[in-house]
Design an enzyme around this catalytic site. Structure first.
Site, PDB file in Angstrom:
ATOM      1  N   ASP A  66       0.797  -1.205   0.014  1.00  6.94           N
ATOM      2  CA  ASP A  66       0.147   0.036   0.030  1.00  6.94           C
ATOM      3  C   ASP A  66       0.935   1.257   0.048  1.00  6.94           C
ATOM      4  O   ASP A  66       1.542   1.706  -1.163  1.00  6.94           O
ATOM      5  CB  ASP A  66      -0.868  -0.135   1.157  1.00  6.94           C
ATOM      6  CG  ASP A  66      -1.863   0.968   1.305  1.00  6.94           C
ATOM      7  OD1 ASP A  66      -1.894   1.842   0.535  1.00  6.94           O
ATOM      8  OD2 ASP A  66      -2.722   1.031   2.143  1.00  6.94           O
ATOM      9  N   GLY A 109       3.763   0.957   1.128  1.00  7.41           N
ATOM     10  CA  GLY A 109       5.054   0.397   1.079  1.00  7.41           C
ATOM     11  C   GLY A 109       5.989   0.498   2.080  1.00  7.41           C
ATOM     12  O   GLY A 109       7.270  -0.122   2.107  1.00  7.41           O
ATOM     13  N   LYS A 110       5.508   1.082   3.386  1.00  7.12           N
ATOM     14  CA  LYS A 110       6.348   1.279   4.543  1.00  7.12           C
ATOM     15  C   LYS A 110       6.666  -0.169   5.110  1.00  7.12           C
ATOM     16  O   LYS A 110       7.736  -0.241   5.592  1.00  7.12           O
ATOM     17  CB  LYS A 110       5.502   2.107   5.518  1.00  7.12           C
ATOM     18  CG  LYS A 110       5.626   3.592   5.276  1.00  7.12           C
ATOM     19  CD  LYS A 110       4.906   4.452   6.184  1.00  7.12           C
ATOM     20  CE  LYS A 110       4.815   6.039   5.705  1.00  7.12           C
ATOM     21  NZ  LYS A 110       3.691   6.543   6.345  1.00  7.12           N
TER      22      LYS A 110
END
Ligand code: IMP
Length: 200
Positions: A138, A140-141
């Site tokens: 989403d 990318g975290k």
């Protein structure tokens, strides 16, 4: 500059398919609007991703890391196709799997930290070709944090395969090496992705 890995694009104006055209589990029906990616398309795309993985990573022992829980179906299918290719290859290589779960929590600066729970001692990743298999990126975290954690164990190579990547302005800009589909910024379920992390 980040290069874009090939992926099937589901555009913002993609109408999707009517729910009535498919067998939808009854308990989901009220929450769903459209079917965007039929199962057969996932299967075909996953087979091609398996080929791409073998081409790029198949020269050396691969450790495939499954991020529990939601990614397990994609992980199992991708690994099955990779195993078939590996078995039929003249230069078959050792492959092992490991499973981890991630837990995010807020630290004292109220930013999210990620903790790996479960799984083997990650020192097994050292000098291996590590394939991290994810369900969806989403922002990318999560993936970015996991990647920097895995890199601490000095793998020979580390790549991410994600079935889905969302097109969102919240993205940190990280692009996995292997992507199934790029999708619009909607909450999606199905194929073991669910409303929460205990999804089935
Ligand atoms: P990120 O750190 O923002 O990329 O979040 C990634 C995680 O959020 C995924 O591994 C999923 O667990 C969850 N997630 C994000 N979007 C969705 C969605 O549309 N459906 C189901 N889970 C999602």
């Amino acid at each position: 500059m980040a290069t874009c890995s090939p992926r099937v694009m589901i555009s913002d104006d993609e109408p999707g398919c009517d729910l009535d055209l498919f067998c939808i589990p009854h308990h989901y029906a009220a929450d769903l609007e459209r079917v965007f990616i039929p199962h057969g398309l996932i299967v075909d795309r996953t087979k091609r991703l398996a080929q791409d993985v073998m081409k790029e990573m198949g020269g050396h022992h691969i450790i495939a890391l499954c991020v529990f829980k939601m990614g397990y179906k994609f992980f199992a299918d991708l690994l099955d196709y990779i195993k078939v290719l590996n078995r039929n290859s003249d230069r078959s290589i050792p492959m092992t799997v490991d499973f981890i779960r991630l837990k995010s929590y807020c630290n004292d600066q109220s930013t999210k930290d990620l903790k790996v729970i479960g799984g083997d001692d990650l020192s097994t990743l050292t000098r291996k070709n590590v394939l991290i298999v994810e369900d969806i990126l989403d922002t990318g975290k999560t993936t970015q944090t996991l990647l920097s954690l895995v890199k601490q164990y000095n793998p020979k190579m580390v790549k991410i395969a994600s079935l889905l990547v969302k097109r969102t302005s919240q993205s940190v800009g990280y692009r996995p090496g292997f992507v199934g589909f790029e999708i619009l910024d909607n909450f999606v379920i199905g194929y073991t992705l669910d409303y929460n992390t205990s999804g089935i």
